[in-house]
Design a protein around this motif. Sequence first.
Motif, mmCIF file in Angstrom:
data_model
loop_
_atom_site.group_PDB
_atom_site.id
_atom_site.type_symbol
_atom_site.label_atom_id
_atom_site.label_comp_id
_atom_site.label_asym_id
_atom_site.label_seq_id
_atom_site.Cartn_x
_atom_site.Cartn_y
_atom_site.Cartn_z
ATOM 1 N N GLY B 147 0.723 -1.168 0.073
ATOM 2 C CA GLY B 147 -0.135 0.072 -0.096
ATOM 3 C C GLY B 147 0.843 0.971 -0.146
ATOM 4 N N ILE B 148 0.297 2.498 -0.665
ATOM 5 C CA ILE B 148 0.965 3.551 -0.472
ATOM 6 C C ILE B 148 1.472 4.181 0.537
ATOM 7 N N ASP B 149 0.572 4.001 1.511
ATOM 8 C CA ASP B 149 0.778 4.683 2.951
ATOM 9 C C ASP B 149 2.151 4.110 3.555
ATOM 10 N N GLY B 174 -4.725 10.432 -7.513
ATOM 11 C CA GLY B 174 -4.876 9.205 -8.612
ATOM 12 C C GLY B 174 -5.587 10.271 -9.768
ATOM 13 N N ASN B 175 -6.116 11.407 -9.509
ATOM 14 C CA ASN B 175 -6.485 12.138 -10.800
ATOM 15 C C ASN B 175 -5.631 13.303 -11.207
ATOM 16 N N GLN B 226 9.001 11.611 -10.778
ATOM 17 C CA GLN B 226 8.885 11.500 -12.066
ATOM 18 C C GLN B 226 8.650 9.874 -12.533
ATOM 19 N N GLY B 227 7.647 9.310 -12.712
ATOM 20 C CA GLY B 227 7.495 7.927 -13.009
ATOM 21 C C GLY B 227 7.345 7.492 -14.535
ATOM 22 N N ASN B 228 7.106 6.521 -15.097
ATOM 23 C CA ASN B 228 6.922 6.261 -16.424
ATOM 24 C C ASN B 228 5.536 6.680 -16.840
ATOM 25 N N LYS B 229 4.729 6.416 -16.137
ATOM 26 C CA LYS B 229 3.126 6.474 -16.820
ATOM 27 C C LYS B 229 2.490 7.867 -15.638
ATOM 28 N N ILE B 230 2.786 7.481 -14.614
ATOM 29 C CA ILE B 230 2.350 8.409 -13.790
ATOM 30 C C ILE B 230 3.317 9.270 -12.862
ATOM 31 N N GLU B 265 2.285 0.889 -7.257
ATOM 32 C CA GLU B 265 0.983 1.042 -6.310
ATOM 33 C C GLU B 265 -0.218 1.627 -6.810
ATOM 34 N N PHE B 266 0.211 2.899 -7.424
ATOM 35 C CA PHE B 266 -0.782 3.858 -8.029
ATOM 36 C C PHE B 266 -1.329 2.980 -8.968
ATOM 37 N N LEU B 267 -0.727 2.424 -9.826
ATOM 38 C CA LEU B 267 -1.214 1.399 -11.207
ATOM 39 C C LEU B 267 -2.019 0.234 -10.615
ATOM 40 N N GLY B 268 -1.592 -0.404 -9.629
ATOM 41 C CA GLY B 268 -2.223 -1.465 -8.823
ATOM 42 C C GLY B 268 -3.715 -0.838 -8.394
#
Lengths: 227, 513
Positions: B147-149, B174-175, B226-230, B265-268
Amino acid sequence: MNNSETILIIDDELQIRRLLEITLSASGYHIIVSATGKEGLVDAATHHPSLILLDLGLPDIDGQLLLKKLREWYAKPVIVLSVRNSETDIIQALDNGANDYLTKPFRTGELLARIRAAARAAQSLPDSAVVETDSLSIDMASHIVRKNGEILKLTATEFSLLSLLAKNSGRVLTHQYILKEVWGHGYTGQTQYLRVFVAQLRKKIEDNPARPALLITESGIGYRFGE
Amino acid sequence: MKTGKPEQGGISGSRKPETGQYLISAAITGIAALSCAPLAGGSHYHVVSFILLFVVSIMSTFLGIGPVLLASTLSALIWNFFFIPPQLTFHIDKPEDLLIFGLFFIIALVNGILTTRIRRQEVLAREREKRTESLFRLTHELSKASGIDEIVVIAAEKIEEQFSAPAFLILQDGNNHLMVTGRGRKNIPLSLNEAEAAGWVFSHVKKAGNFTAHPLTVNYTLYPLQGNKINPGVVAIRQTEAFNEEQQSYWDTFIAQITNALEREFLGELARQARFLAESDRLYKTLFNSISHELRIPVATIMGASDTILNTEESGNIQKELIGEIFTASLRLNRLIENLLNITRLESGHISVRLDWYDINDLINMVLEELEDELKPFSVQVSIPDDMPPVKIDFGLMEQVLYNLLYNAAQHAPAASEILLTAGTTESGFTLQLTDKGPGFPETALKQVFDKFYRVDNKKAGGLGLGLSIVKGFTEAHKGSIHVENAPGGGALFTLHIPSEKPDFDIPNQTIK
């Protein structure tokens, strides 16, 4: 049956009020209806009904509070109407002085039976009275219980349990109340005693202990003595 | 949070030889010279130079460059003064001795510099190794985090440990909106300045704050994750000085790891949300179809029947029959509502089991009475041991369990058949068994009968397929178990086991009156 007795219905639901009014009028009762708690208090004071049907979920006053206020001066039976799955509310209402309860939806036949039982119970009996059912006679003064004429051997606890319920015949007594009256204050959490003694007592007094007719269980709430 | 001394992350190295080192170097040189004293005055003074040079070389392996220089100077002077003829002067006669004296200096110097450089590289290599190790530990812990937290906590902790500066993360929701509160610094909301700066960093994907081209009046340096997608968000660190090149590349690798973990985690989470939406969509359709059907039938009956009564002159038997239909329909509606409420209680996880002592006879009687009409066509056999002790259950929940089981049996078993209800105690509680003489379940259905909205095909009974899942849910709320099988003689056999305490008391007051 022809009753000239007056019943006050305090319920905010129009359909329930109408249903009760029609059903109870048809049984010969004189009906007064109030849609709010305040109205109900006024009606109770002005009309002196012989019984009150009180819905616990009122829009203006909390039903429990209304019940307490009523009980400050109103001594006749109050039957509480509530929704299912609210045992704690019912127990609280009984503690606040309600005589009986019904959960919505209920069958009108059941309601009429409860009203009759409450009215009978209201004519309280003297301590020396003998409570009699079809097969059982309980002499409160001499502590003698007969079943079909034969004297039953009961322990002291069994007798105080039976006489407590019989004296309040038709009325629901909560577990806590019974434990407090029969065993004393220290035992109010000990429902296990109650279960064991009720089972024992049933074996002695009931015609069919598996389908009791005298010591009736009110699920999650308490017991009632049925006649 | 670690409170100990932070590990030194920079490349400051150990280039500050203490005075102790100078003393050691002088002492060793002195001792070496003294031990060469027997050779003084002879023609072997060249050998002495080799010995001293050798000692200086040895010292350069464990002393800094300063002490080595001191040692070489001292050695050269001592050699010159005590050993080169004429002794006890700094005068050198032979040109080759002068040459050796000069070479002595140069060799000692080169030796010292070379070994010091090697040692410095070794320190650097060790540091790099330490960092690789830290990165490895970071990756490991991040991969273990669920989890993110949890990742946020680990990341902040590791940054503080490795860079000895307070740090926190600000994530997006997430948005692609940065969250000013919530995930990130523990319960401390960002100040307006900080939030603005973080927003700038997030939208421009550039670092800002202290020691950057965009100071933005905050006490922190903010770096975009800075991620690949998010882009998961922004990390803030309270640096006390600008990173040097080495630290900067370490930092970049460090936050790249954190970004990876967060992005994963975000993508998950997004995938889970999508799955959840699909699942709830499916459930919604099933619910909608079956509930609208199950609600409409009794409502249609009530409407039709009462309409007929109101609008026809017909009286007597037909009216009574119609009213009977209305009554049945209302019972069906009531049962439906009860089940929907129960399943909602289960689904919401808000079931509180209020255990108290009850007589199992009472439970069974209550349910048999409630189902009197439904059970009328059957021969119901109840078998409870005479000495069955009170059991500790939630009466309301167990009532629903038994009600649904018996109602189910009444729906499926042929009229006049036997329904057998048995209770018994076990080591850890009690059991309830219900056997009917109905068709039982197809083998393939046995696993699914407790699923929500599951209904065995081609059965006359209506219903939402909730009854048995409520039975299972409430049984499990009691930490009990339920098992279904086809009885050897045909029909379904349900076995419930409910754990319960045993009453522990001597029955008081046994005096016979």
